[in-house]
Design an enzyme around this catalytic site. Structure first.
Site, short mmCIF file in Angstrom:
data_model
loop_
_atom_site.label_atom_id
_atom_site.label_comp_id
_atom_site.label_asym_id
_atom_site.label_seq_id
_atom_site.Cartn_x
_atom_site.Cartn_y
_atom_site.Cartn_z
NE ARG A 89 -4.30 -1.25 -0.05
CZ ARG A 89 -4.45 -2.26 -0.92
NH1 ARG A 89 -3.48 -2.56 -1.76
NH2 ARG A 89 -5.57 -2.96 -0.97
CD GLU A 143 -3.24 3.52 -5.20
OE1 GLU A 143 -4.24 2.85 -5.52
OE2 GLU A 143 -2.20 3.01 -4.79
CG HIS A 161 -3.41 -0.32 -7.00
ND1 HIS A 161 -3.78 0.23 -5.80
CD2 HIS A 161 -3.35 -1.66 -6.76
CE1 HIS A 161 -3.94 -0.73 -4.90
NE2 HIS A 161 -3.68 -1.88 -5.47
#
Ligand code: 8YV
Length: 319
Positions: A236, A265, A284
């Protein structure tokens, strides 16, 4: 009577059918308490299925009938698990089906950043390959180097397997527990964080985000890394203090970074990270293959059906 499920992402047709034979589905694009339609669907929902969004106490206060939340992810840092548990709401996740795909992504980042694949591929496209290459285009070897893995869960193990058997790498790791099977299989060495940072050529983060891991890698930690080492993060974003990372890259405290996750994000297009040649940033995509995203969605549908039928055998976080 069928339970009502609030779905906040799209599902492949076959999985939508499977879920709709069990539940009445109300579908939305995202979680949005600003929309009246959404709030009235949430007020009636027994189940919730989707990925991301902020599922905190205020959110679940709007869901008096909620019995299960099924996230299409392994991570659940966006969910207030205690608040769910207090209300007896099950949290289901997809911990097993994405392991190999995320480990593949991490290995891809290791290779991409050290062998400078995106940068040099771009050079060709720009017509810069006009004679034999010179040393300023050389990369750095991966094989026989030392990989330090932070977090030794399923993904950490799958990464160690690739690095040890595929690339003859030495494996160091730091996690809450030492695993004798990991030590034996990969000839791996369990060590503290400082030693891992000091000795690794690739520091690879597979950790979830928790209060303990938030900004675990910050200014001090970068100063301990070798100047020719790379940071790889597919856990993360907020496990790394991004400002400190940018600073470490600017000061050449480390050689580069391969990043799948970010503190915020989507990453802002104006992030300094995106103008650094020694940073490979991807949006991601850790688990984002057709096969794995299908498997995750299928697992999440099965998890929700099991939870709403009081038939849970696996994948429950809190009960
Ligand atoms: C996805 C992930 O980004 O599973 C996780 O925790 O971070 C990734 O697999 C997520 O599932 C969003 O769909």
């Amino acid at each position: 009577m069928k339970p009502t499920v609030l779905l906040y992402q799209s599902l492949p047709e076959a999985l939508y059918k499977k879920l709709s034979s069990f539940a009445d589905i109300k579908q939305f694009d995202t979680l949005s308490l600003d929309s009246n339609d959404f709030c009235s669907a949430l007020a009636n929902a027994s189940g919730l299925l989707g990925a991301g969004g902020n599922i905190d106490k205020n959110f679940i206060d709007h869901a008096p009938h909620l019995k299960a939340v099924s996230t299409v992810s392994v991570g659940y840092d966006n969910v207030d698990v205690n608040a769910l548990t207090k209300r007896n709401i099950k949290l289901m996740h997809t911990p097993t089906v994405l392991t190999d795909t995320v480990a593949d992504t991490m290995m891809a980042l290791v290779l991409a950043v050290s062998r400078r694949i995106p940068e040099l591929a771009d050079n060709i496209k720009q017509g810069l390959w006009v004679k034999g290459i010179t040393p300023d285009w050389y990369g750095t070897d991966v094989h026989h180097k030392t990989m330090g893995i932070l977090g030794m869960g399923r993904i950490g193990k799958a990464l160690a397997q690739r690095a040890y058997f595929g690339f003859n790498m030495n494996i160091l790791y730091h996690s809450r527990t030492e695993y004798t099977d990991v030590n034996d299989r990969f000839d791996a060495k369990y060590c503290d964080l400082d030693m891992l940072l000091q000795q690794s050529d690739f520091v690879c983060i597979t950790l979830p985000l928790t209060p303990e891991t938030h900004h675990l890698i910050s200014k001090n930690q970068f100063s301990m890394m070798k100047p020719d080492a790379y940071l790889i993060n597919a856990g993360r974003g907020a496990v790394v203090d991004e400002k400190a990372l940018i600073n470490a890259l600017e000061q050449k405290d480390i050689a580069g970074a391969g990043l799948d996750v970010f503190e915020t994000e989507p990453l802002s297009p104006s992030s300094p990270l995106l103008s650094m040649k020694n940073v490979v940033a991807v949006p991601h995509i850790g688990s984002a293959t057709k096969e794995t995203r299908y498997a995750m969605a299928e697992c999440a549908v099965d998890n929700l059906i099991a939870a709403l039928s009081d038939n849970v055998k696996e994948n429950c976080v809190n009960f």
